[in-house]
Design an enzyme around this catalytic site. Structure first.
Site, PDB file in Angstrom:
ATOM      1  N   GLY A 216       0.836  -1.202   0.000  1.00 26.37           N
ATOM      2  CA  GLY A 216       0.000   0.000   0.000  1.00 26.37           C
ATOM      3  C   GLY A 216       0.864   1.241   0.000  1.00 26.37           C
ATOM      4  N   GLY A 221       2.459   2.518   5.412  1.00 24.49           N
ATOM      5  CA  GLY A 221       3.635   1.672   5.644  1.00 24.49           C
ATOM      6  C   GLY A 221       4.386   2.088   6.907  1.00 24.49           C
ATOM      7  N   GLU A 238       5.685  -3.302   0.579  1.00 20.84           N
ATOM      8  CA  GLU A 238       5.586  -3.150  -0.881  1.00 20.84           C
ATOM      9  C   GLU A 238       4.849  -1.835  -1.120  1.00 20.84           C
ATOM     10  OE1 GLU A 238       6.829  -5.130  -3.212  1.00 20.84           O
ATOM     11  OE2 GLU A 238       7.560  -6.714  -1.893  1.00 20.84           O
ATOM     12  N   CYS A 272       0.865   0.025  -9.239  1.00 18.70           N
ATOM     13  CA  CYS A 272       1.990   0.575  -8.462  1.00 18.70           C
ATOM     14  C   CYS A 272       3.221   0.807  -9.330  1.00 18.70           C
ATOM     15  CB  CYS A 272       2.330  -0.342  -7.302  1.00 18.70           C
ATOM     16  SG  CYS A 272       2.705  -2.014  -7.825  1.00 18.70           S
TER      17      CYS A 272
HETATM   18  P1  NAD Z   1      -5.396   1.020   0.808  1.00 14.74           P
HETATM   19  O1  NAD Z   1      -5.967   2.347   1.144  1.00 14.74           O
HETATM   20  O2  NAD Z   1      -6.306  -0.077   0.393  1.00 14.74           O
HETATM   21  O3  NAD Z   1      -4.529   0.566   2.043  1.00 14.74           O
HETATM   22  C1  NAD Z   1      -3.888  -0.692   2.082  1.00 14.74           C
HETATM   23  C2  NAD Z   1      -4.249  -1.367   3.378  1.00 14.74           C
HETATM   24  O4  NAD Z   1      -3.844  -0.566   4.462  1.00 14.74           O
HETATM   25  C3  NAD Z   1      -5.746  -1.632   3.542  1.00 14.74           C
HETATM   26  O5  NAD Z   1      -5.954  -2.970   3.937  1.00 14.74           O
HETATM   27  C4  NAD Z   1      -6.153  -0.656   4.607  1.00 14.74           C
HETATM   28  O6  NAD Z   1      -7.180  -1.154   5.434  1.00 14.74           O
HETATM   29  C5  NAD Z   1      -4.891  -0.449   5.396  1.00 14.74           C
HETATM   30  N1  NAD Z   1      -4.834   0.883   5.994  1.00 14.74           N
HETATM   31  C6  NAD Z   1      -5.071   2.048   5.355  1.00 14.74           C
HETATM   32  N2  NAD Z   1      -4.896   3.089   6.216  1.00 14.74           N
HETATM   33  C7  NAD Z   1      -4.544   2.562   7.406  1.00 14.74           C
HETATM   34  C8  NAD Z   1      -4.220   3.114   8.703  1.00 14.74           C
HETATM   35  N3  NAD Z   1      -4.224   4.425   8.918  1.00 14.74           N
HETATM   36  N4  NAD Z   1      -3.898   2.260   9.691  1.00 14.74           N
HETATM   37  C9  NAD Z   1      -3.881   0.927   9.476  1.00 14.74           C
HETATM   38  N5  NAD Z   1      -4.185   0.356   8.287  1.00 14.74           N
HETATM   39  C10 NAD Z   1      -4.510   1.143   7.277  1.00 14.74           C
HETATM   40  O7  NAD Z   1      -4.349   1.109  -0.371  1.00 14.74           O
HETATM   41  P2  NAD Z   1      -3.436   2.310  -0.744  1.00 14.74           P
HETATM   42  O8  NAD Z   1      -2.431   2.551   0.313  1.00 14.74           O
HETATM   43  O9  NAD Z   1      -4.243   3.439  -1.265  1.00 14.74           O
HETATM   44  O10 NAD Z   1      -2.742   1.605  -2.027  1.00 14.74           O
HETATM   45  C11 NAD Z   1      -2.197   2.335  -3.019  1.00 14.74           C
HETATM   46  C12 NAD Z   1      -0.700   2.470  -2.798  1.00 14.74           C
HETATM   47  O11 NAD Z   1      -0.144   1.183  -2.763  1.00 14.74           O
HETATM   48  C13 NAD Z   1       0.006   3.195  -3.907  1.00 14.74           C
HETATM   49  O12 NAD Z   1       0.980   4.035  -3.358  1.00 14.74           O
HETATM   50  C14 NAD Z   1       0.652   2.084  -4.691  1.00 14.74           C
HETATM   51  O13 NAD Z   1       1.789   2.483  -5.418  1.00 14.74           O
HETATM   52  C15 NAD Z   1       0.972   1.123  -3.616  1.00 14.74           C
HETATM   53  N6  NAD Z   1       1.051  -0.225  -4.152  1.00 14.74           N
HETATM   54  C16 NAD Z   1       2.230  -0.857  -4.101  1.00 14.74           C
HETATM   55  C17 NAD Z   1       2.337  -2.120  -4.636  1.00 14.74           C
HETATM   56  C18 NAD Z   1       3.620  -2.884  -4.627  1.00 14.74           C
HETATM   57  O14 NAD Z   1       3.589  -4.057  -4.952  1.00 14.74           O
HETATM   58  N7  NAD Z   1       4.740  -2.288  -4.264  1.00 14.74           N
HETATM   59  C19 NAD Z   1       1.232  -2.724  -5.212  1.00 14.74           C
HETATM   60  C20 NAD Z   1       0.035  -2.032  -5.221  1.00 14.74           C
HETATM   61  C21 NAD Z   1      -0.048  -0.784  -4.670  1.00 14.74           C
END
Ligand code: NAD
Length: 487
Positions: A216, A221, A238, A272
């Site tokens: 995410g 992270g 990731e 991503c």
């Molecule tokens: P998202 O909002 O779905 O969050 C990912 C997870 O984190 C979810 O399960 C969510 O419940 C949890 N989460 C969110 N906020 C939280 C908090 N404050 N506290 C605890 N848990 C929390 O997804 P996202 O972050 O919007 O995903 C998009 C990002 O992910 C982009 O930056 C993208 O580049 C990155 N990404 C990376 C990869 C990779 O393989 N490196 C793949 C896909 C996406």
């Protein structure tokens, strides 16, 4: 916007299926400590260490993906308007390949690895054992909500762990679908799904895990890593970022344009490793722009909202976010594209020109179908531009001149890279996939996923048949001399 609204509005496009009868759930009665304790009991029983159990679970996951393909594809269409074939290839087939690789190689992966040991330790044997870590947590994002949740658990199960999966609440139909079907196929005493949003993830993060695998945004992270640090839990992060593309004057521009457009506009730019922006050699800028437009027209037609082959922005929050980047100061003007329809979460494939490098669209990860194209005077300027920003997850270079591709690879640091292509670096299971710096830490795919979820236990086996007194006190002058000479 509520989930029901989000599904309903997206149902208007020809690519969307009917809203799923499965409604996304939070888990208000989640007892995270009891959940982890249950799985720990299973882990401590040794059941998941059995190679038969691991293979049986991988085959069950394989069966699930085959038998429930329609449910999964319609959930992906409902949440993201994913064209069926794109969803099949990038979400289902991808995981099936990971499973096939694990099933084929597991016996070899688990075999203790022989290593050479120094003469001073002979006779003896050095071995590295792969031990499962224990009870692990996998937190997935919404953009490839099936692949990015299930590919990690292939390695987690192959390595003999118990797993809790936390799908993203932002793709609620997929979350509900996986929560409904996974228990029908996988061993409930070892694999659980917890649905929900920040409260549920926070409750899970407060537990002691043996590994946390998070995909995410980097901001979350940091929350994951801080929670893990309290228990010295190792993490794989990731993350994302702005993946640059350099197009050299020596590039095959026709192929470059097609591959950049495909990699950027797949899943409406919500990938991503999508090329975030393009740095093009000034001498070929005009031609590249023209060819990008031709490529998009060939792939999606003139009215890109009509085609069933172009996905939608996941929800209105992200629609507003991407729109703000497009409207932001210094974003430049659309060379083509720029059309939007909020009621359909549609943003057309858009190439931007005249973009200010300091504008917001060049600071934030775009994660949508906007592609700024900036001209540079050569490879050194492109390298400086890239190195003045965070280390990206992916880097793409299009050039026929090998000196240019070598120079870019040598002069920059990125999670991974692809020469004359985009996204393809993810495909070979033998290429570990992961970020560096702001784009993440740790890697997976193929054997690396198994290694990520294994502890490498070093074991030295000694014989008792020989027991030279040299190592033991008292340290006589003679012993000291020998020790200094040979150790
Ligand atoms: P998202 O909002 O779905 O969050 C990912 C997870 O984190 C979810 O399960 C969510 O419940 C949890 N989460 C969110 N906020 C939280 C908090 N404050 N506290 C605890 N848990 C929390 O997804 P996202 O972050 O919007 O995903 C998009 C990002 O992910 C982009 O930056 C993208 O580049 C990155 N990404 C990376 C990869 C990779 O393989 N490196 C793949 C896909 C996406």
């Amino acid at each position: 916007m509520t989930t029901t609204e989000s599904i309903a509005t997206k149902g208007r496009t020809p690519t969307r299926s009917e809203p799923s009868p499965l409604s996304p759930r939070s888990t208000p009665d989640l007892d995270a400590p009891a959940l982890v304790a249950d799985l720990r009991t299973t882990f401590n029983s040794g059941a998941t260490k059995s190679i038969d159990w691991r293979k049986g679970q991988l085959k069950a996951l394989q069966r699930m993906l085959v038998e429930r393909e329609d449910d999964i594809l319609s959930a992906l269409a409902s949440d993201l308007g994913k064209p069926n074939i794109e969803a099949f290839v990038t979400e289902i087939a991808f995981v099936l390949t990971e499973i096939a690789v694990a099933l084929k190689n597991l016996d070899r992966w688990v075999r203790p690895e022989k290593v050479r040991i120094p003469a001073t330790q002979l006779p003896g044997k050095g071995r590295i054992y792969r031990d499962p870590l224990g009870v692990v947590l996998v937190i997935g994002p919404w953009n490839y909500p099936v692949q990015l949740l299930l590919a990690p658990i292939v390695g987690a199960i192959a390595a003999g762990n118990c797993v809790v999966l936390k799908p993203s609440e932002v793709s609620p139909t997929v979350s509900a679908t996986l929560a409904a079907i996974i228990p029908q196929y996988l061993d409930h005493s070892a694999v659980r799904v917890v649905e929900g949003a920040i409260p549920e993830t926070t409750a899970l993060l407060a537990q002691r895990w043996d590994h946390i695998f998070y995909t995410g945004h980097g901001s979350t992270g940091r929350i994951v890593m801080a929670a893990a640090a309290k228990n010295l839990t190792p993490v794989t992060l990731e993350l994302g970022g702005k993946s640059p593309t350099y197009v050299d004057a020596s590039a095959n521009l026709t192929v470059a344009a097609k591959r950049i457009a495909w990699g950027k506009f797949l899943n409406a730019g919500q990938t991503c490793v999508a090329p975030d922006y393009v740095l093009v050699h000034r001498s070929v800028e005009a031609e590249l722009l023209k060819k990008l437009q031709e490529a998009v027209t060939q792939m999606y037609g003139v009215n890109t909202q009509e085609t069933p082959d172009f996905a939608r922005i996941v929800d209105s929050r992200h629609f507003v976010r991407v729109s703000a980047l497009l409207d932001g100061e210094g974003a430049g003007t659309p060379y083509f594209g720029g059309e939007r329809d909020a009621s359909d979460c549609f943003i057309a494939p858009t190439v931007l020109v005249g973009t200010d490098p300091e504008s917001k669209v060049m600071q934030d990860e775009i994660f949508g179908p906007l592609l700024p194209v900036l001209a540079v005077d050569g490879v050194e300027e492109a390298i400086d531009f890239i190195n003045n920003r965070d280390k990206p997850l992916a880097l793409y270079v299009f050039a026929e001149d090998k000196r240019v591709t070598d120079r870019v690879l040598d002069g920059t640091s990125s999670g991974g890279a692809c020469i004359n292509g985009t996204l393809f670096q993810l495909v070979p299971p033998n290429l570990p996939f992961g970020g560096v710096g702001e784009s993440g830490q740790g890697a997976y795919h193929g054997r690396s996923t198994f290694e990520t979820f294994s502890h490498h236990k070093s074991v030295l086996k000694k014989t008792t048949r020989l027991d030279p007194p040299i190592a033991y006190p008292p340290y006589t002058e003679r012993k000291k001399k020998i020790l200094r000479r040979f150790i």
